[in-house]
Write an enzyme that holds these catalytic residues in place. Structure first.
Site, PDB file in Angstrom:
ATOM      1  N   SER A 262     105.636  37.440 132.058  1.00 48.77           N
ATOM      2  CA  SER A 262     104.891  36.535 133.130  1.00 48.77           C
ATOM      3  C   SER A 262     105.569  36.896 134.521  1.00 48.77           C
ATOM      4  O   SER A 262     104.745  36.587 135.447  1.00 48.77           O
ATOM      5  CB  SER A 262     104.354  35.209 132.745  1.00 48.77           C
ATOM      6  OG  SER A 262     105.699  34.539 132.774  1.00 48.77           O
ATOM      7  N   CYS A 263     106.813  37.087 134.594  1.00 45.64           N
ATOM      8  CA  CYS A 263     107.383  36.799 136.011  1.00 45.64           C
ATOM      9  C   CYS A 263     107.626  38.159 136.739  1.00 45.64           C
ATOM     10  O   CYS A 263     107.141  38.296 137.851  1.00 45.64           O
ATOM     11  CB  CYS A 263     108.767  35.804 135.733  1.00 45.64           C
ATOM     12  SG  CYS A 263     108.250  34.334 135.694  1.00 45.64           S
ATOM     13  N   PHE A 264     108.505  39.166 136.107  1.00 46.63           N
ATOM     14  CA  PHE A 264     109.139  40.263 136.805  1.00 46.63           C
ATOM     15  C   PHE A 264     107.959  41.077 137.389  1.00 46.63           C
ATOM     16  O   PHE A 264     107.656  41.447 138.698  1.00 46.63           O
ATOM     17  CB  PHE A 264     110.142  40.892 135.870  1.00 46.63           C
ATOM     18  CG  PHE A 264     111.318  40.094 135.733  1.00 46.63           C
ATOM     19  CD1 PHE A 264     111.460  39.091 136.378  1.00 46.63           C
ATOM     20  CD2 PHE A 264     112.415  41.068 135.034  1.00 46.63           C
ATOM     21  CE1 PHE A 264     112.760  38.369 136.248  1.00 46.63           C
ATOM     22  CE2 PHE A 264     113.572  40.247 135.176  1.00 46.63           C
ATOM     23  CZ  PHE A 264     113.870  39.045 135.570  1.00 46.63           C
ATOM     24  N   GLY A 267     105.670  39.049 139.702  1.00 47.85           N
ATOM     25  CA  GLY A 267     106.503  38.673 140.832  1.00 47.85           C
ATOM     26  C   GLY A 267     106.668  39.940 141.790  1.00 47.85           C
ATOM     27  O   GLY A 267     106.608  39.820 143.159  1.00 47.85           O
TER      28      GLY A 267
END
Ligand code: UDX
Length: 442
Positions: A262-264, A267
């Site tokens: 969910s982040c890289f 982001g």
């Protein structure tokens, strides 16, 4: 506010240090689930910690924001910030949470500190959260309430351990708000970790830059590993050699099928959108995103080569559907592009994951594809498969011996290890046709 990974795990970390926490969520089923001791997601140690802190009375859950705010000093906003079409974070949920905070603060006769943990791009706190609370409460910060930013760096699969022992605690404090700084420093004192105090925007950018640099490191490692496999070098050994330089470090240099979660990817996309909004070209995050799109195809190239250049009519076992081990999360998993490419080239794909099978079925359905063949038993998946691709390095797979892995497979019984789950030399010595990321062909 918010009982996802960040909200619930943060709550448990504060309980661990004796703080009392009320979890707030607008979804009654989630509140109900937390109150009954059932985490809404799979994550090691979370179920046990939840039971412990519910039992000790340190933790409770409610849908009633006003009641929760009235009985606490600090609220952490841990709501989701999904990606918008242009890659920027959609701040809809965060804005709504901030408004409901403002309404709750309006009637309070005490000071309340609101802290954003949700991942955002710089200026979101000042341009979205602050005005939402100010307008709904009729109060001004920092006299009427405080606002701070405290980004979260936990990883799925080790979320609670990370939240309890973060490398650093970053506090973005508004100018002159010593009371907010003192309160947060006191709250985090028992964690005994390095603490960095910045502006609101500094904290926002630290989170985005950290995730992006980690993702860029992974993308670079993938490129180096791909290069190594084209000459007589072992990409993992090359990256070990690179990581032994203390200025570079060994972490996040594990080449593989690319990064998910969910982040890289989100982001990087948010950093691209934010950079462009500032008139900056965002060259590095763009390159890392591009590399990450290519890497699943590099793994499928290995499968094709292992199967004599043609996937038509071949049976391929896809082992590992989660974006990483020890989670049931399939967001942005590299299993999806690998699965699609294998199907496009005419292979029959049979899938397995110790935890993420049903989430993968749902993900494939959302893509508008036919129901995937996901089996519970590893033996069923491997039986008669011409090749097996290991997409997630689950411990369960690592424990398989060469014979267990290939004995039921059909020729040429190729293993394509996209995460270097196994020791290639041991596999090849045992007679397995082993292809691995960053390795020259067998
Ligand atoms: C990440 C950040 O690490 C964390 O600080 C932040 O709060 C949220 O995003 P997470 O997405 O849970 O955490 O997992 P992480 O372990 O960082 O892995 C992300 C992806 O990169 C996974 O798909 C993983 O397989 C991949 N990865 C990671 C590699 O391919 N190689 C590596 O060396 C490390």
């Amino acid at each position: 506010m918010g009982t996802g990974y960040v909200g619930l795990v943060t709550a448990l970390a504060f309980c661990h240090h004796g703080h009392r926490v009320t979890c707030v969520d607008i979804i009654p089923e989630r509140v109900d689930s937390v109150s009954r001791g059932k985490a809404p997601f799979y994550e090691p140690d979370v179920a046990e910690a939840l039971a412990r802190h519910l039992g000790s009375g340190l933790l409770d859950a409610t849908t009633d924001t006003a009641k929760a705010v009235a009985s606490t000093e600090i609220t952490f906003l841990c709501v989701g910030t999904p990606s918008s079409a242009d890659g920027s974070y959609d701040l809809g949920h965060l804005g709504a949470a901030a408004r409901s905070m403002g309404e709750a603060i309006a009637g309070l006769d005490r000071h309340h500190l609101v802290v954003t943990k949700s991942t955002v791009t710089p200026t979101a706190n000042r341009s979205v959260v602050l005005p939402a609370i100010t307008n709904a409460s009729g109060k001004e910060a920092p006299a009427g309430f405080s606002l701070a930013s405290n980004p979260e760096f936990l990883r799925e699969g080790s979320a609670l351990a990370d939240a309890l022992a973060p490398d650093r605690i970053v506090l973005g404090i508004m100018e002159g708000d010593q009371a907010a700084r003192d309160l947060l420093e006191g709250l985090y004192a028992p964690f005994d970790r390095p603490l960095l105090v910045t502006s609101l925007e500094g904290a926002e950018l630290i989170k985005l830059a950290s995730n992006s640099l980690l993702a860029i490191k992974v993308a670079f490692a993938n490129e180096v590993a791909n290069l190594a496999s084209s000459v007589d070098a072992d990409g993992y050994q090359v990256l070990e050699g690179v990581g032994l330089d203390h200025r570079l470090g060994p972490h996040f240099l594990r080449a593989g099928a690319g990064f998910g979660g969910s982040c890289f990817p989100r982001g990087l996309r948010a950093l691209v959108a934010f950079s462009r909004s500032q008139g900056a070209p965002a060259l590095l995050p763009t390159a890392a995103l591009d590399q990450n799109e290519v890497q699943p195809a590099v793994m499928v190239d290995l499968v094709r080569k292992a199967l004599d250049g043609n996937l038509q009519g071949k049976r391929v076992a896809l082992l590992g559907l989660a974006f990483k081990p020890d989670t049931d999360d399939v967001r942005e998993t590299r299993a999806l592009p690998i699965y699609k490419l294998l199907l496009e080239e005419g292979a029959t794909v049979v899938c397995h994951d110790p935890r993420a099978g049903s989430n993968f079925v749902e993900l494939v359905r959302e893509e508008g594809l036919a129901h995937p063949d996901v089996r519970e038993g590893l033996d069923e998946v491997l039986r008669e498969a011409n090749a097996a691709v290991i997409q997630t390095e689950w411990e369960e797979y690592r424990l398989l011996g060469p014979a267990e892995l290939v004995s039921e497979m059909a020729p040429p019984r190729a293993i394509v290890d996209a995460r270097r789950t196994f020791d290639p030399y041991m596999m090849r010595a045992a007679g397995v046709t082993y292809w691995g990321v960053g390795l020259p062909p067998p």
